[in-house]
Scaffold this active site. Sequence first.
Site, mmCIF file in Angstrom:
data_model
loop_
_atom_site.group_PDB
_atom_site.id
_atom_site.type_symbol
_atom_site.label_atom_id
_atom_site.label_comp_id
_atom_site.label_asym_id
_atom_site.label_seq_id
_atom_site.Cartn_x
_atom_site.Cartn_y
_atom_site.Cartn_z
ATOM 1 N N SER A 251 0.820 -1.217 0.000
ATOM 2 C CA SER A 251 0.000 0.000 0.000
ATOM 3 C C SER A 251 0.853 1.267 0.000
ATOM 4 C CB SER A 251 -0.901 0.020 1.242
ATOM 5 O OG SER A 251 -1.558 1.260 1.326
ATOM 6 N N THR B 72 -9.463 -0.931 2.226
ATOM 7 C CA THR B 72 -9.292 -1.290 0.824
ATOM 8 C C THR B 72 -9.651 -2.755 0.636
ATOM 9 O OG1 THR B 72 -7.786 -1.129 -1.051
ATOM 10 C CG2 THR B 72 -6.759 -1.631 1.059
ATOM 11 N N LYS C 208 -14.128 -3.031 1.663
ATOM 12 C CA LYS C 208 -14.941 -1.820 1.478
ATOM 13 C C LYS C 208 -16.430 -2.050 1.759
ATOM 14 C CE LYS C 208 -11.799 0.312 -1.829
ATOM 15 N NZ LYS C 208 -11.614 0.878 -3.152
ATOM 16 N N ASN D 259 -14.551 3.537 1.731
ATOM 17 C CA ASN D 259 -13.088 3.440 1.839
ATOM 18 C C ASN D 259 -12.527 4.345 2.929
ATOM 19 O OD1 ASN D 259 -13.227 5.970 0.684
ATOM 20 N ND2 ASN D 259 -11.595 5.585 -0.805
ATOM 21 N N ASP E 291 -13.408 7.309 -3.619
ATOM 22 C CA ASP E 291 -12.808 6.831 -4.877
ATOM 23 C C ASP E 291 -13.327 7.612 -6.083
ATOM 24 O OD1 ASP E 291 -11.141 4.889 -3.817
ATOM 25 O OD2 ASP E 291 -12.632 3.304 -3.953
ATOM 26 N N GLY F 272 -17.475 -4.186 -11.138
ATOM 27 C CA GLY F 272 -17.196 -4.581 -9.759
ATOM 28 C C GLY F 272 -17.330 -3.392 -8.816
ATOM 29 N N ALA G 251 -15.232 -1.065 -7.830
ATOM 30 C CA ALA G 251 -14.694 0.235 -8.246
ATOM 31 C C ALA G 251 -15.653 0.928 -9.202
ATOM 32 C CB ALA G 251 -13.329 0.048 -8.906
ATOM 33 N N LEU H 294 -8.012 2.588 -14.019
ATOM 34 C CA LEU H 294 -7.978 2.780 -12.563
ATOM 35 C C LEU H 294 -6.733 2.129 -11.958
ATOM 36 C CD1 LEU H 294 -11.605 2.324 -11.175
ATOM 37 C CD2 LEU H 294 -10.635 4.202 -12.465
ATOM 38 N N TYR I 113 -2.692 1.159 -11.756
ATOM 39 C CA TYR I 113 -1.492 1.961 -12.008
ATOM 40 C C TYR I 113 -0.260 1.081 -11.838
ATOM 41 C CZ TYR I 113 -2.152 2.077 -6.988
ATOM 42 O OH TYR I 113 -2.401 1.697 -5.694
#
Length: 276
Positions: free
Chosen positions: A15, A62, A66, A87, A103, A130, A132, A216, A218
Amino acid sequence: MKNRYAVFGHPIKHSKSPLIHHAFAEQTGQTLSYEAQDVPAEQFETAVKDFFNQGGKGLNCTIPLKELAWQYADILSPRAQAAKAVNTLALQEDGMIFGDNTDGIGLVRDLTINHNIQLEDSRILILGAGGACRGIIRPLLDHKPQTLSIANRTASKAVTLAEEFSGLIAIKGCSFDELTDRQFDLIINATAASLSNDLPQLPSGLLADNGSCYDLAYANEPTPFVHWGKINNAIKSLDGLGMLVEQAAEAFFIWRGIRPETQPVIAMLRNAHAVT
Ligand code: NDP
């Protein structure tokens, strides 16, 4: 004693949140601690209770916590209610636990403020249905796009989500195969495919002239979807590092009442190759 904050998740080892929040604290002159704690779902409730009983002020939650955080919160923001996921938890003065979902606003800020991408009147496609995806729909709709479509490997999930959020504008849910002969100004990848270096099969011509792509996920190197955007002539093809920092800034604001500068922290993470 320093005000105590933390991120709970499983796994949590990689994280970036402690790095980001320590940078925000230093920048804004706030004294606080922020640690990452590995909390499997079955230990969530006990771990949260212990954290707040022992003087904790605020938590980030996370994957995979969530939805549990959403169930745990005493009070929910409207965007957390819509997302059915939380979150950010914050201890209130009266002892109640406030739950929010930052988010979506994090994504919208990165798109509109950091990258000057216009959402108003645009044709937006979200890949994936999902958690996100659920979190970003309402904040995107707040910017009044012309159309919003959701395409997912399991099409029924996209259709269900589309029906749930349809209101002022009709939202279409479909499979990836049904995307032929359609064009979008902004394509957002909210699938977990990038995490396994994968990419959903997408028809050519999906991205309109001057359109943009946003993953989303990275990574240090361009993700498969960022790469797809580049070879499909996206004017901008971006990954989700900015969203990560922006959602953290919104949580920091909820906890501390101060909005940190995000650009230096995004630059620090990019330059340090701290993204994994
Ligand atoms: P979920 O597990 O809730 O949803 C995963 C979604 O991805 C589902 O729609 C699933 O489809 C789809 N999917 C998974 N693998 C593939 C594949 N190989 N091909 C096509 N579709 C696939 O995950 P989340 O919604 O929580 O997270 C999605 C992504 O968003 C992750 O990469 C996560 O890291 C990122 N994220 C980034 C944030 C940031 O701040 N930058 C914040 C939150 C999330 P199906 O329904 O068919 O299984």
